[in-house]
Scaffold this active site. Structure first.
Site, PDB file in Angstrom:
ATOM      1  CE  LYS A 267      59.432   2.109  60.434  1.00  7.93           C
ATOM      2  NZ  LYS A 267      59.412   3.591  60.477  1.00  7.93           N
ATOM      3  CG  ASP A 272      64.771   4.913  60.151  1.00  8.35           C
ATOM      4  OD1 ASP A 272      65.513   5.072  59.154  1.00  8.35           O
ATOM      5  OD2 ASP A 272      63.712   5.551  60.333  1.00  8.35           O
ATOM      6  CE  LYS A 279      65.375   8.317  61.383  1.00 10.29           C
ATOM      7  NZ  LYS A 279      64.308   9.320  61.294  1.00 10.29           N
ATOM      8  CG  ASP A 290      61.833   2.873  62.908  1.00  6.41           C
ATOM      9  OD1 ASP A 290      60.721   3.260  63.308  1.00  6.41           O
ATOM     10  OD2 ASP A 290      62.289   3.151  61.777  1.00  6.41           O
ATOM     11  CG  ASP A 349      64.480   9.228  57.898  1.00  2.00           C
ATOM     12  OD1 ASP A 349      64.421   8.058  58.308  1.00  2.00           O
ATOM     13  OD2 ASP A 349      64.610  10.216  58.651  1.00  2.00           O
ATOM     14  CD  GLU A 351      62.321   3.916  57.594  1.00  6.72           C
ATOM     15  OE1 GLU A 351      62.398   5.116  57.292  1.00  6.72           O
ATOM     16  OE2 GLU A 351      61.991   3.535  58.738  1.00  6.72           O
ATOM     17  NE  ARG A 353      56.076   7.541  54.668  1.00  9.03           N
ATOM     18  CZ  ARG A 353      55.835   8.835  54.900  1.00  9.03           C
ATOM     19  NH1 ARG A 353      55.271   9.596  53.978  1.00  9.03           N
ATOM     20  NH2 ARG A 353      56.155   9.376  56.057  1.00  9.03           N
TER      21      ARG A 353
HETATM   22  N1  BES Z   1      61.071   5.896  62.194  1.00 13.69           N
HETATM   23  C1  BES Z   1      60.888   7.210  61.726  1.00 13.69           C
HETATM   24  C2  BES Z   1      59.814   7.966  62.495  1.00 13.69           C
HETATM   25  C3  BES Z   1      60.207   8.472  63.845  1.00 13.69           C
HETATM   26  C4  BES Z   1      61.048   9.540  63.997  1.00 13.69           C
HETATM   27  C5  BES Z   1      59.653   7.913  64.977  1.00 13.69           C
HETATM   28  C6  BES Z   1      61.370  10.023  65.250  1.00 13.69           C
HETATM   29  C7  BES Z   1      59.950   8.391  66.235  1.00 13.69           C
HETATM   30  C8  BES Z   1      60.815   9.458  66.366  1.00 13.69           C
HETATM   31  C9  BES Z   1      60.463   7.193  60.266  1.00 13.69           C
HETATM   32  O1  BES Z   1      61.019   6.198  59.494  1.00 13.69           O
HETATM   33  C10 BES Z   1      60.896   8.498  59.669  1.00 13.69           C
HETATM   34  O2  BES Z   1      62.070   8.726  59.614  1.00 13.69           O
HETATM   35  N2  BES Z   1      59.935   9.326  59.267  1.00 13.69           N
HETATM   36  C11 BES Z   1      60.227  10.597  58.728  1.00 13.69           C
HETATM   37  C12 BES Z   1      59.312  10.840  57.572  1.00 13.69           C
HETATM   38  C13 BES Z   1      59.643  12.063  56.764  1.00 13.69           C
HETATM   39  C14 BES Z   1      60.949  11.840  56.027  1.00 13.69           C
HETATM   40  C15 BES Z   1      58.521  12.342  55.814  1.00 13.69           C
HETATM   41  C16 BES Z   1      60.008  11.642  59.819  1.00 13.69           C
HETATM   42  O3  BES Z   1      59.065  11.522  60.585  1.00 13.69           O
HETATM   43  O4  BES Z   1      60.831  12.553  59.922  1.00 13.69           O
HETATM   44 ZN    ZN Z   2      61.560   4.495  60.471  1.00 12.29          ZN
HETATM   45 MN    MN Z   3      62.898   6.749  58.708  1.00 13.63          MN
END
Ligand code: BES
Ligand code: ZN
Ligand code: MN
Length: 504
Positions: A267, A272, A279, A290, A349, A351, A353
């Site tokens: 990834k 992000d 966020k 990210d 968010d 994104e 996947r």
């Molecule tokens: N890059 C983030 C995941 C992340 C968040 C990694 C905080 C490390 C610390 C990812 O893109 C994301 O935002 N995931 C969301 C998914 C949710 C919207 C289902 C998450 O984990 O909040």
């Molecule tokens: Zn992300």
């Molecule tokens: Mn995200």
């Protein structure tokens, strides 16, 4: 840093500094005892006087030990001998490196790799000593105007092994350790670079440079190529950004062309923001990390190439930003992936996947023997496993076991979570083939469920490195994980094929 393996007792070493361990309470390691005897009881005298008792974290630097050919000796407190675990061993190595780096010896002869660590071989201890020393002395100051530098940095480490016959194995371990360290350093550098410098184009340039240096083939696909391939999921994320997306495709060929490659898919979200599902402001800067999955693919390819491993590896990196914009994905938008499956973007968010789904479909063309994707995918994984272990999920149990074994061997730990069919229904929606989020429950697993729908045609495993790829707070910075795990995975695969550890 230069590393050398050597055998022989400490009282014979011409060295700027000899390093030996002392256990709690006042129990000298075998090598400390030898120095003590040869110097007429110097160390035991200090211990008796209470200058040190071997508690974990203590150090005592002694200049001018009588009758000794070395200039100083560093005693390192190792804590209770029976509590001397793998983690303690690594922390001890790191401590010695940091102390030496500040004390003006540019060279050390360390006996720490001879300390007994339950269940671990000399080769393991030597390899980890190399990696941990390099990791401990790593700095990221390329963007500071006046970086602080130690006056006389450590340059040369002699690692003592018990017997002359251990030297050959130790030399292989040093080569492995140096290759892993080089990969880890590259991954950390890329991770630590900010989003305004480390853009998708920057990652593509780094890949090209790596390719140039090691003779890997590198191809970079742009928007038009993606459009032609029908990568609607990847393109939908990139649409909100001024930075054009890149799909970086690298091939390392260490084995015959007819050998199916391992594909590593990383990834590469260079920042992000969350997009329209934006966020919160706190710690949002950390979302420059990210792209650590992408960076770990580059780092692992570097390590594999350094070691000339007899294996083929394809590295696939979808790289783009996730930003809010008039053209960005909106909650409820439905996009079509390269696989033909439609996706309802309920949360912009989620994104990672989306971009990985198209990259996984792209991986099919390599007819890979296994595909491993590496992604800072879910905050839920940080809640579940913290910063100790990466989350592992797979559609093929033997592949999962292989990766878990590599994780144990490299001490770059991972923990498996289930990928049961029952979780899949959380992705159901009335409007498309699937939603891109599965609700609050089991967020790490439903993210993997989503990916699994694009990985039906091969043996696949997913590493969620959201908790392990970087540290926050005072220690903020990329860790270089899981390069040690992935490199070990490749090394082990070669070992299986050739029946021996390939020579570097
Ligand atoms: N890059 C983030 C995941 C992340 C968040 C990694 C905080 C490390 C610390 C990812 O893109 C994301 O935002 N995931 C969301 C998914 C949710 C919207 C289902 C998450 O984990 O909040
Ligand atoms: Zn992300
Ligand atoms: Mn995200």
């Amino acid at each position: 840093m230069e590393f050398i393996a050597k055998s022989g007792s400490p009282e014979k070493q011409r060295s700027a500094c000899v390093v030996v361990g002392v256990y709690d309470s006042r129990k000298m390691s075998g090598r400390a005892k030898q120095i003590d005897q040869a110097s007429g009881g110097m160390i035991s005298g200090l211990l008796r006087r209470g200058d040190m008792d071997g508690k974990w974290g203590q150090t005592l630097l002694i200049p001018n030990v009588p009758n000794m050919p070395f200039e100083r000796v560093l005693l390192i407190g190792c804590g209770k001998e029976r509590e001397f675990s793998e983690q303690r061993y690594l922390d001890t190595i790191a401590k010695a490196a940091r102390v030496l780096n500040e004390t003006g010896s540019t060279e050390m002869t360390s006996y720490l790799a001879e300390l007994e660590v339950k269940g671990r071989s000399n080769a393991w201890k030597v390899r980890q000593a190399v990696i941990t020393t390099e990791t401990a002395l790593y700095r990221f100051d390329q963007l500071k105007s006046n970086p602080k530098q130690p006056r006389r940095p450590l340059r040369r480490v002699v690692l003592a092994v018990p017997k002359r016959s251990d030297i050959a194995g130790a030399e292989q371990a040093i080569a492995d350790g140096k290759a892993v360290s080089a990969g880890v350093a590259l991954t950390r550098d890329l991770g630590n670079l900010p989003g305004n410098i480390c853009t998708p184009q920057y990652l593509a340039d780094q890949a090209a440079q790596l390719g140039e240096h090691y003779g890997l083939s590198v191809m970079v696909l742009g928007i038009e190529d993606m459009e032609q391939l029908g990568m609607g999921a990847l393109l939908s994320v990139a649409r909100g950004s001024r930075q054009p997306p890149k799909l970086i495709v690298m091939q390392y060929r260490g084995a015959d062309d007819d050998q199916a490659p391992v594909a590593l898919v990383g990834k590469g979200i260079t920042f992000d923001s969350g997009g329209i599902s934006i966020k919160p402001a706190a710690q949002m800067d950390e979302m420059k990390f990210d792209m650590c999955g992408a960076a770990s693919v580059l780092g692992t390819l570097k390590a594999a190439a350094e070691l000339k491993l007899p294996v083929n590896v394809a590295g696939i990196i979808p790289a783009c930003e996730n930003m809010p914009d008039g053209n960005a994905n909106k909650p409820g938008d439905i996009v079509k992936s390269m696989s033909g499956q439609s996706i309802e973007v309920l949360n912009t968010d989620a994104e990672g996947r989306l971009i990985l789904s198209d990259a996984l479909t792209y991986a099919e063309r390599f007819k890979p023997s296994a595909v491993v994707d590496i992604a800072t995918l879910t905050g839920a994984c940080v809640i579940a496993l913290g910063k100790q272990a990466s989350g592992l999920m797979s559609n093929h149990e033997p592949l999962a076991r292989e990766l878990l074994a590599a994780a144990r061997e490299s001490y770059d730990r991972a923990w498996q979570l289930p990928l049961w069919e029952e979780y899949q229904t959380q992705l159901d929606t009335n409007f498309a083939d699937m939603a891109n989020v599965g609700g609050r429950e089991a967020g790490t697993i439903t993210a993997a469920c989503f990916l699994s729908r694009f990985a039906r045609k091969f043996k696949w495993a997913h590493l969620d490195i959201a908790g392990t790829a970087w540290a926050g707070g005072k220690e903020k910075g990329a860790t270089g994980r899981p390069v040690p795990l992935l490199t070990q995975f490749l090394i082990s695969r070669c070992r299986e094929k050739t029946g021996q550890r390939p020579s570097a």
